[in-house]
Design a protein around this motif. Structure first.
Motif, PDB file in Angstrom:
ATOM      1  N   ALA A 253      42.534  14.003  17.848  1.00 22.93           N
ATOM      2  CA  ALA A 253      43.496  14.890  18.524  1.00 22.93           C
ATOM      3  C   ALA A 253      44.078  15.916  17.545  1.00 22.93           C
TER       4      ALA A 253
ATOM      5  N   GLU B  77      38.753  16.964  18.719  1.00 19.33           N
ATOM      6  CA  GLU B  77      39.633  17.401  19.813  1.00 19.33           C
ATOM      7  C   GLU B  77      38.798  17.475  21.096  1.00 19.33           C
TER       8      GLU B  77
ATOM      9  N   ARG C 121      41.378  24.305  22.376  1.00 16.80           N
ATOM     10  CA  ARG C 121      41.966  23.846  21.105  1.00 16.80           C
ATOM     11  C   ARG C 121      40.875  23.699  20.045  1.00 16.80           C
TER      12      ARG C 121
ATOM     13  N   ASN D  97      37.009  12.339  22.892  1.00 17.37           N
ATOM     14  CA  ASN D  97      38.040  11.907  23.835  1.00 17.37           C
ATOM     15  C   ASN D  97      38.082  10.389  23.755  1.00 17.37           C
TER      16      ASN D  97
ATOM     17  N   ILE E  72      48.100  12.160  15.092  1.00 15.79           N
ATOM     18  CA  ILE E  72      49.476  12.681  15.074  1.00 15.79           C
ATOM     19  C   ILE E  72      49.857  13.155  16.478  1.00 15.79           C
TER      20      ILE E  72
END
Ligand SMILES: C[S@@+](CC[C@H](N)C(=O)[O-])C[C@H]1O[C@@H](n2cnc3c(N)ncnc32)[C@H](O)[C@@H]1O
Length: 207
Positions: free
Chosen positions: A39, A62, A67, A90, A111
């Motif tokens: 992420a 990601e 993004r 994912n 994070i």
């Protein structure tokens, strides 16, 4: 904001928390190796940490396409030879670890994700981390947590209410639940560290 030519996205919190996180990472990481970030969001952390952690290969990931483009744009803007191309991961997909099967990882960093995704994402993250990391490998989590069944600050409670209003499956997690599922996946709970804005660093080591 992004323009047609500049796909970098900005998450202002990354500027505020990156130095505190960096300080913790340097105190817990083995001396060198591959670090997977789950992420990575905008990619601002990835380029910042990679530029300062030259003994390591930083592997951002990601699931969101825009993004992912932002991460690539930040990598062009702040090139570091040790910051690898982002991977589409994912953690809700139970086979996400297959993409990493030939890479020896020393740490997995995550994070501000587990409260902005369903609980199953936390389960998927920890289960996958348990299968990828070998003895001594580090799982590092950062974010807000409830402790002893309670919020630790009014700001976290308000944030939790905001998250649940966005999506009922989201929400600030109980630290004890995260420790329990991590222990079930072969991690030793090492410590928490108080971080800015009522967040915690939560550190696990693979048995
Ligand atoms: C609040 S952002 C944090 C991004 C970055 N780590 C940071 O601190 O700026 C949450 C991120 O979690 C990602 N995310 C949400 N669900 C996920 C999942 N199931 N697997 C992997 N990433 C996920 C989102 O795409 C988003 O980039």
């Amino acid at each position: 904001m992004t323009s047609e030519n500049d796909l970098r996205q900005y998450a202002p919190a990354t500027q505020r928390n990156r130095d505190s996180i960096f300080k913790i990472l340097t105190s817990i990481l083995p001396p060198k190796g591959n670090i997977l970030e789950i992420a990575s969001g905008t990619g601002e952390h990835a380029v910042y940490f990679a530029s300062k952690l030259k003994n390591y290969q930083w592997i951002p990931s990601e699931p969101d396409e825009m993004r992912k483009k932002s991460i690539e744009a930040w990598q062009k803007f702040c090139p570091s030879s040790n910051c690898q191309s982002p991977i589409n991961i994912n953690v809700l997909n139970s086979s996400w670890t297959k993409k990493l099967k030939n890479i020896e990882l020393i740490a997995i960093v995550n994070i501000n994700m587990i409260h902005i995704s369903p609980w199953e994402a936390c389960l998927g993250l920890v289960k996958g981390a348990g299968s990828l990391l070998t003895s001594g490998g580090i799982l590092y989590l950062y974010g807000p947590y409830k402790q002893g069944g309670k919020h630790t600050a009014t700001s976290n409670q308000l944030f939790d209410e905001y998250l649940c209003a966005q999506n009922q499956a989201w929400g600030v997690r109980h630290l004890e639940d995260v420790i329990e599922i991590s222990q079930q996946q072969g991690f030793k709970f090492m410590q928490t560290v108080n971080m800015p804005a009522n967040n915690l660093s939560v550190i696990f080591e693979k048995n």
